[in-house]
Design an enzyme around this catalytic site. Sequence first.
Site, PDB file in Angstrom:
ATOM      1  CG  ASP A   9      -5.431   4.615   5.751  1.00  0.00           C
ATOM      2  OD1 ASP A   9      -4.340   4.996   6.196  1.00  0.00           O
ATOM      3  OD2 ASP A   9      -6.497   5.248   5.919  1.00  0.00           O
ATOM      4  CG  ASP A 104      -6.807   5.238   9.767  1.00  0.00           C
ATOM      5  OD1 ASP A 104      -5.580   5.398   9.936  1.00  0.00           O
ATOM      6  OD2 ASP A 104      -7.457   5.813   8.889  1.00  0.00           O
ATOM      7  CD  GLU A 105      -0.998   3.953   7.737  1.00  0.00           C
ATOM      8  OE1 GLU A 105      -1.174   4.898   8.537  1.00  0.00           O
ATOM      9  OE2 GLU A 105      -0.079   3.923   6.920  1.00  0.00           O
TER      10      GLU A 105
END
Length: 406
Positions: A9, A104-105
């Site tokens: 992340d 973002d993960e």
Amino acid sequence: MARRIMHIDLDAFFVSVEQALNPKLQGKPVVVGGRPDRRGVVAAASYEARAFGLHAGMPLATASRLCPQAIFIEGGFPKYREASQRFMAILAEFSPYLEPVSLDEAYLDATGFESIYGSTHQMAVNIKQRIRDELKLCASVGIASGKVVAKVASELSKPDGLLEVAAGDERSFLAPLPIAKLPGVGKKTERILNGLGVHTIGELSTTPLSTLKSHLGASGELLHRYANGIDDREVEPPSAAKSISRETTFGQDTRDRSQLEATLRYLGERVGSELRQRGRQAKCVTLKLRYADFTTLTRRHTLGQASDTDQIIFDTGLKLLKGALAQEKQPIRLIGIGVANFVEPGRQLALLDSSAQRVERLNRAIDRIRNKYGFTAIQTGRTMRLKDIFPTDKEGYTLHTPSLSR
Ligand code: TTP
Ligand code: MG
């Protein structure tokens, strides 16, 4: 073999993208979300801003009161989307078992990759370094035997963290943490559990299953498993499309057989080429026709044996077309062909008879030439007819609905 699942992340994602683009923002309290005099909430806060208590979801006015010196920026989604794509592309180079969860993960299955990188830890170090070098962003990584523990670990390690939970340590790792840290425990669940005297994940793990079920229903059982560090969920790559099709509308409605067949052949070749590129074979071929009065017909035929060759796709589509033309005399406005019901090619080339082998080889040879010189570098007999109807360029014929027919 013990599974090794990574959760990756990016830290303060929106803000970090802004800081990477504008170094003046680095090391400062920065908020993405808009001007503080506007209504609205914080989307992302830099870790410097978080030191003042700022966090995502906080009203901008509150944020500016708590941290007047913070720099507030509007932000722009295209920048974040591009950074996200580059982030996922880096991860995909490390393992094909990649499951993007949000911009973002992502989860990545790193089981068995120790031999390549020396250790899973070293693999994570390399991933973080590539992201730093190429994107000027910082990633936190959690590694564990399952998704839930990996996610909790990455969260706990932030910012710029890397935390691996050894196989067997899942329960003891989770036990002291407050229940709110467990994915799946939201505000409401937290209140209910607190009401039961449950405050830590360890307490949750030893609460009788029946108690959890009666207060939380089905999710009680799931949370009980997670609290005990049990999570067998696979890392699932985004599901590939379940069908491939191409269609086009004619400039003028037509009954011209040779034009219909030539277009069908061309569209079928585009379908076949994508099917082979994906390394799949299909068991089902579909034909779509739209008539002058806009009624739409779809017909499907299931093949005796899955195939990926242009010849089979076209021959099957042609049979469906002939059947449809025999029944309906209206001129045709749109034609389309597709394949569905994919299977992995299972059979060995050697098991095919020699004429089928020749067809397969021919298809692959055509793909190679087209990949190199463009789709129209090779024209099969029937599609030559299209030359008189549609303009061509290197990429293929420019039909009336290029996005669907390319
Ligand atoms: P997160 O990964 O939750 O947060 P983050 O990357 O900003 O910070 P962390 O270091 O804790 O991971 O979300 C990713 C991005 O999603 C975040 O940068 C902005 C956006 N986002 C919102 O727009 N609104 C929100 O409420 C949240 C939580 C995130
Ligand atoms: Mg993040």
